[in-house]
Design a protein around this motif. Structure first.
Motif, PDB file in Angstrom:
ATOM      1  N   HIS A 914       6.440   4.387  -1.939  1.00  0.00           N
ATOM      2  CA  HIS A 914       7.637   4.780  -1.196  1.00  0.00           C
ATOM      3  C   HIS A 914       7.616   6.292  -0.949  1.00  0.00           C
ATOM      4  N   LYS A 915       6.607   6.734  -0.248  1.00  0.00           N
ATOM      5  CA  LYS A 915       6.458   8.140   0.106  1.00  0.00           C
ATOM      6  C   LYS A 915       6.054   8.234   1.576  1.00  0.00           C
ATOM      7  N   ASP A 916       6.360   9.380   2.182  1.00  0.00           N
ATOM      8  CA  ASP A 916       5.964   9.610   3.562  1.00  0.00           C
ATOM      9  C   ASP A 916       4.546  10.166   3.615  1.00  0.00           C
ATOM     10  N   TYR A 917       3.890   9.951   4.744  1.00  0.00           N
ATOM     11  CA  TYR A 917       2.587  10.556   5.055  1.00  0.00           C
ATOM     12  C   TYR A 917       1.505  10.148   4.045  1.00  0.00           C
ATOM     13  N   VAL A 918       1.497   8.876   3.652  1.00  0.00           N
ATOM     14  CA  VAL A 918       0.507   8.382   2.698  1.00  0.00           C
ATOM     15  C   VAL A 918      -0.523   7.550   3.450  1.00  0.00           C
ATOM     16  N   PHE A 919      -1.803   7.774   3.154  1.00  0.00           N
ATOM     17  CA  PHE A 919      -2.871   6.921   3.685  1.00  0.00           C
ATOM     18  C   PHE A 919      -3.750   6.452   2.532  1.00  0.00           C
ATOM     19  N   LYS A 920      -4.452   5.356   2.778  1.00  0.00           N
ATOM     20  CA  LYS A 920      -5.217   4.688   1.724  1.00  0.00           C
ATOM     21  C   LYS A 920      -6.691   4.653   2.092  1.00  0.00           C
ATOM     22  N   LEU A 921      -7.544   4.971   1.132  1.00  0.00           N
ATOM     23  CA  LEU A 921      -8.991   4.836   1.268  1.00  0.00           C
ATOM     24  C   LEU A 921      -9.439   3.713   0.342  1.00  0.00           C
ATOM     25  N   HIS A 922     -10.190   2.741   0.860  1.00  0.00           N
ATOM     26  CA  HIS A 922     -10.620   1.639  -0.003  1.00  0.00           C
ATOM     27  C   HIS A 922     -12.001   1.152   0.396  1.00  0.00           C
ATOM     28  N   SER A 925     -13.516  -2.708  -4.563  1.00  0.00           N
ATOM     29  CA  SER A 925     -12.402  -2.635  -5.518  1.00  0.00           C
ATOM     30  C   SER A 925     -11.892  -1.219  -5.710  1.00  0.00           C
ATOM     31  N   HIS A 926     -12.477  -0.253  -5.032  1.00  0.00           N
ATOM     32  CA  HIS A 926     -12.061   1.139  -5.188  1.00  0.00           C
ATOM     33  C   HIS A 926     -10.971   1.470  -4.170  1.00  0.00           C
ATOM     34  N   VAL A 927      -9.809   1.867  -4.669  1.00  0.00           N
ATOM     35  CA  VAL A 927      -8.664   2.175  -3.802  1.00  0.00           C
ATOM     36  C   VAL A 927      -8.083   3.520  -4.230  1.00  0.00           C
ATOM     37  N   TYR A 928      -7.843   4.401  -3.260  1.00  0.00           N
ATOM     38  CA  TYR A 928      -7.253   5.704  -3.528  1.00  0.00           C
ATOM     39  C   TYR A 928      -6.143   5.956  -2.504  1.00  0.00           C
ATOM     40  N   TYR A 929      -5.044   6.537  -3.000  1.00  0.00           N
ATOM     41  CA  TYR A 929      -3.923   6.891  -2.140  1.00  0.00           C
ATOM     42  C   TYR A 929      -3.821   8.418  -2.076  1.00  0.00           C
ATOM     43  N   PHE A 930      -3.635   8.923  -0.875  1.00  0.00           N
ATOM     44  CA  PHE A 930      -3.467  10.359  -0.672  1.00  0.00           C
ATOM     45  C   PHE A 930      -2.241  10.591   0.204  1.00  0.00           C
ATOM     46  N   ARG A 931      -1.546  11.682  -0.115  1.00  0.00           N
ATOM     47  CA  ARG A 931      -0.333  12.030   0.630  1.00  0.00           C
ATOM     48  C   ARG A 931      -0.509  13.419   1.236  1.00  0.00           C
ATOM     49  N   SER A 932      -0.302  13.530   2.524  1.00  0.00           N
ATOM     50  CA  SER A 932      -0.417  14.814   3.212  1.00  0.00           C
ATOM     51  C   SER A 932       0.943  15.505   3.242  1.00  0.00           C
TER      52      SER A 932
END
Length: 968
Positions: A914-922, A925-932
């Protein structure tokens, strides 16, 4: 974060400094600890900013209640790094531990830093780092933190930058004249001024960070000396640090005993004993004995050692020693409180709500101001005495002592600033019985500390909405500002990359006599001028962005919401360096020749250093690549601005100049990129000769399955303009790929072999001397859906391969298997060839050329894997990978994440992000969330990460091979 207008606040904004609010992560509304019943006593505590607070606690309360009151008053989460101390009748410093404080009457307790971590980045909160900076400032002023003049001048310059903001010659000189930061400050005043001049645009938080970065490298950082003597009677001093027990002679460290080597610490009367673990190579005795002044001195130092060992070495708070039934033996003292690991885990896992805090107030006071204040005081007192029947009159003494000489009562301004009202309250507020002492409870009322969180204290004035809006920091929202900020962030990374060549590499080769002087001189002569030029360019860009954001207090009139004039000026200056840029290709060639002859090992060892996070040859081509970045930035600015905009003309002129330079150097750039890629492949391959033959061009590398006697085996194929090379991963120490065969492209034919070999989607490559049977997966064949000629040719040479890879387990540089993964990372990941092998993907020379243009730097927030916390990191995207730093000042990355094969998406609702400007790299089974940080950067980062997927499509620059048959 918007601060509620109905909450109270305190005066604490420095005059003339940028409006910078830090954050503290203690939950607002925290209540003071419960106290046992009993008579209330008043205890005065001197804070790190030299203000004094009076606290009311029960006479039966343990010392921990007082300490918790202080932490709640400051809204301090990481309070376990701090402690309370006082001086007893014998002038000995006594730490107020977690028992009832026994102290002389009317003693003032001091709030101080108790534990000094080796790395200030372990301090998670800005408020904590600010308090540490105040402690360093105090240690410098009293002569406890001893260092050379250069370090002292640099630290004082950061302190001044934090207090008064950007450099102004008159103000800086006056500030140094009226404030004492060093015992011998006058001798290095000019050097301090020169250093302060370099910090334009630096925020107070950044100044604190730099101050702690310098201080932590000093030998006397956090050292508190305890006088002692050895067995021969030689005068020494003992100290304790996070690593163990230290021995000093004067101010020079002569020995240290790591915690891992110490078996036991004890004391007997006034003898302090260190028992070491058995070690045949150790020249010391098993037990070391030091004589101290008294038994009390021994006991105090022993307790400090116990606390340091537990805080830095244990995972959790030690359990208290059980009380004996009959007899007592030894001390029952144990460390009480959270360990460093528990603090870090708590802040990471809980992610408490962020609450603003204000830094200490600084007011520049001249002699004239002092005389006016004194006159006003006399006038007000005169009115009071002459009009006794008049209504109560409030007297406000709003001045502060200079920041030098911490705790000094001989300061020109006297004691701390006070606000006493006629109704007997402080700042118009009456305090409760459990918090800060109210004016009606003590005749010696002190103001609230400026460090107090405005959301937790009941004192202070109440801001209205207009004041909140005026004080809140406003950043521009124009797209041009974000483009200019991208210029700044990438320029910082570019300068760090140049520094690898001009400083780190030249320092490494300068120590080796085998390195040719001609090559050393050639590199120095053509890279040092470029580095010096871009140092000035970066400073101008930082200053312009600071003025654009309103952070600079340089009183210069003008319109600074533009960047085209800075770009135009510097690109015109960069044109004067074209002769050096043209020589960079010669530098690359000469360095390669030198490596073939003598210094290959030297260059290979340098590439293993953490600072060299990319192949060395890529750093040599960075100046040419940077020209493309300037061109792209200017193209976006010209596209954004209307022709009538004031900045459009400068941007268009700068674009014309840089386009001319790129066109002039484009031929050299293309040749050098191919040459550099062949050099890298030469390091990755073994069993092939003359890989860098004249005229050979690299086209693509990727994985296919090759049919052999053992069945289908994964093989790495390398396509060049004249041949096809296939390899397997070898077992050499450097994991080179072993070449199994080469097929010339001239005369090569391709034939479908599915029926012949019984392998779906297989085909045979016929060369002049040998043939090879290869296959692609069914998923890949369905994805491409082409006739045989196009299918084979595209799969082999130009298409992206499927995501379901070979049978080998992936062994990439992982960013975050756990919260502590960043600390465990090596300095660089595998090469692009290794990443393609493990992820069964492919990359072309076209992809490498696109990657040269797609480079980005800036701050991102990375989500922790097992909690809702977010960690702020400085991230650099280059060479198909993300490199992670703690800040842009770091010299090397903590971790890397190769993005080849990764998908970039937006989190779904089910993932509860529940954050703005978040994108996901996957990937698998490897998943990472980053927020700009903004909408603009949210658009840029996913696009750049997506560019690491490579290019699909047909490369028309290569003629198609001859095919014997077509699928009907």
């Amino acid at each position: 974060m918007v601060e509620p207008a109905d909450r109270s606040s305190t005066a604490g904004q420095r005059l003339g400094a940028p409006e910078s609010f830090g954050v503290s992560t203690l939950e607002p509304g925290l209540r003071p600890p419960a106290q046992p019943p009993g008579r209330q006593v008043s205890i005065r505590v001197q804070m790190l900013d030299d203000t004094q607070e009076v606290f009311q606690i029960s006479q039966r309360s343990p010392g921990k209640v007082l300490f918790d009151l202080v932490c709640a008053h400051l809204n301090l989460v990481e309070g376990d790094y701090f402690g309370l101390e006082y001086q007893d009748q014998r002038k000995m410093t006594v730490r107020c531990t977690y028992i009832a404080p026994r102290r002389p009457k009317n003693t003032i307790l001091r709030f101080v830093v108790k534990f000094f971590p080796p790395d200030h980045t372990q301090l998670m909160e800005e408020l904590t780092r600010y308090l540490f900076a105040l402690q360093i400032k105090r240690d410098l002023a009293c002569g406890r933190l001893i260092c050379n003049d250069t370090s002292a001048a640099l630290m004082v310059s950061h302190i001044i930058q934090s207090e008064i903001g950007d450099f102004d010659e008159t103000q800086s000189w006056q500030h140094l004249l009226h404030n004492k930061y060093l015992p011998d400050q006058d001798a290095i005043r000019d050097e301090i001024i020169d250093c302060h001049r370099e910090h334009v645009g630096q925020t107070p938080a950044e100044s604190d960070y730099q101050l702690l970065e310098i201080a932590r490298r000093l030998e006397m950082y956090g050292v508190r000396l305890h006088p002692a003597k050895d067995r021969e009677g030689t005068k020494l001093s003992l100290a304790v640090a996070n690593s163990g027990v230290l021995v000093f002679q004067g101010n020079t460290k002569i020995n240290s005993f790591n915690w891992s080597k110490i078996r036991k610490l004890s004391f007997k009367r006034k003898r302090f004993l260190i028992k070491l673990r058995a070690d045949p190579t150790n020249a010391h005795h098993d037990t070391l004995e030091f004589a101290m002044a008294s038994r009390d001195c021994c006991k105090v130092f022993w307790k400090i050692c116990v606390e340091y060992h537990a805080f830095f070495r244990l995972f959790e708070e030690p359990k208290p020693k059980p009380k004996p039934i009959l007899f007592t033996r030894g001390s029952s003292f144990r460390f009480s409180g959270r360990t460093q690991k528990q603090i870090i885990d708590y802040v990471k896992d809980s992610e408490p709500k962020k609450v603003p805090f204000e830094r200490s107030e600084f007011l520049f006071v001249s002699n004239l101001t002092l005389s006016l204040i004194f006159s006003c005081h006399l006038l007000l007192l005169f009115v009071l005495f002459l009009t006794p029947a008049s209504p109560p009159l409030s007297i406000f003494f709003f001045y502060s002592r200079p920041s030098g000489s911490p705790g000094s009562e001989n300061s020109p301004l006297g004691g701390p600033h006070v606000a006493v009202n006629g109704n007997g309250s402080v700042n118009g507020q009456r305090m409760g019985s459990t918090g800060v002492l109210g004016a009606e409870q003590s005749p010696e009322v002190q103001p609230l500390s400026p460090l107090t969180s405005p959301l937790l204290t009941e004192a202070g004035y109440v801001r209205n909405d207009e004041e909140d809006e005026a004080r809140r920091k406003k950043f521009p929202t124009d797209k041009a500002y974000f483009i200019a900020k991208e210029l700044l962030t990438t320029e910082r990374t570019y300068l760090k990359d140049l520094q690898v060549i001009t400083e780190s590499f030249q320092s490494a080769v300068g120590k080796d006599e085998a390195f040719p002087d001609s090559v050393r001189s050639l590199i120095s002569a053509n890279y040092d001028p470029v580095y010096k030029f871009h140092q000035g360019f970066l400073k101008e860009t930082e200053q312009r962005l600071a003025q654009w954001e309103g952070r600079s207090n340089a009183h210069i009139k003008g319109d600074y919401q533009r960047i085209g004039d800075v770009l135009l000026k510097n690109i015109q200056g960069l044109r004067q360096l074209t002769i050096h840029l043209q020589k960079h290709s010669e530098c690359l060639v000469e360095l390669e020749r030198a490596c073939r002859r003598k210094v290959e090992t030297l260059c290979r060892d340098f590439e293993q250093q953490r600072v060299c996070y990319l192949p060395l040859n890529i750093f040599l081509l960075r100046p040419l690549h940077r020209l493309l970045h300037y061109k792209l930035i200017l193209e976006r600015l010209c596209k954004h601005y209307p022709p009538t905009h004031d900045d459009f003309r400068d941007c268009r002129a700068a674009l014309a100049d840089i386009s001319e330079m790129v066109l002039q150097l484009q031929g050299i750039m293309m040749k050098m990129e191919n040459f550099q890629k062949l050099i890298e492949l030469k390091k990755d391959l073994t069993g092939v000769e003359d890989l860098m033959s004249p005229g050979r061009e690299f086209i693509r590398l990727g994985c296919l399955s090759k049919l052999s006697g053992k069945g289908l085996q994964q093989r790495m194929f390398f396509l060049f303009s004249d041949c096809l090379v296939y390899t397997s991963r070898g077992m050499t120490p450097s994991n080179q790929f072993k070449v199994h065969g080469q097929l010339p492209l001239y005369g090569m034919t391709i034939r479908e072999s599915e029926e012949e070999w019984g392998v779906p989607h297989s085909f045979t490559l016929f060369g002049q001397r040998q043939s090879v049977v290869v296959a692609i997966s069914e998923n890949k064949a369905k994805k491409l859906s082409l006739p045989l000629t196009g299918l084979v040719f595209t799969c082999l040479f130009f298409a992206e391969l499927s995501e379901d890879g070979g049978g080998e387990q992936e062994s990439e540089d992982e960013l975050g298997g756990s919260r502590s993964s960043l600390e465990r990372q090596g300095h660089r990941g595998n090469t692009t060839v290794h990443v393609c092998w493990h992820r069964n993907t492919s990359v072309s020379m076209v992809d490498f050329s696109i990657a040269v243009e797609n480079q980005l730097s800036g701050n991102l927030l990375r989500k922790f894997k097992n909690s809702n916390g977010w960690q702020k990191l400085w991230v650099v995207f280059t060479n198909f990978s993300l490199f992670f730093y703690k800040s842009h000042q770091d010299d090397y990355p903590l971790a890397s994440l190769p993005l080849l094969g990764y998908s970039v998406t937006v989190p779904s609702e089910s993932e509860n992000i529940h954050k703005d400007y978040v994108f996901k790299l996957h990937f698998k089974s490897h998943v990472y969330y980053f927020r700009s940080e903004s909408e603009y950067t949210f658009e840029r980062w996913p696009r750049f990460c997506q560019s690491a997927q490579g290019s699909c499509g047909y490369n028309r620059s290569l003629p198609p091979p001859v095919c014997e048959c077509e699928r009907e």
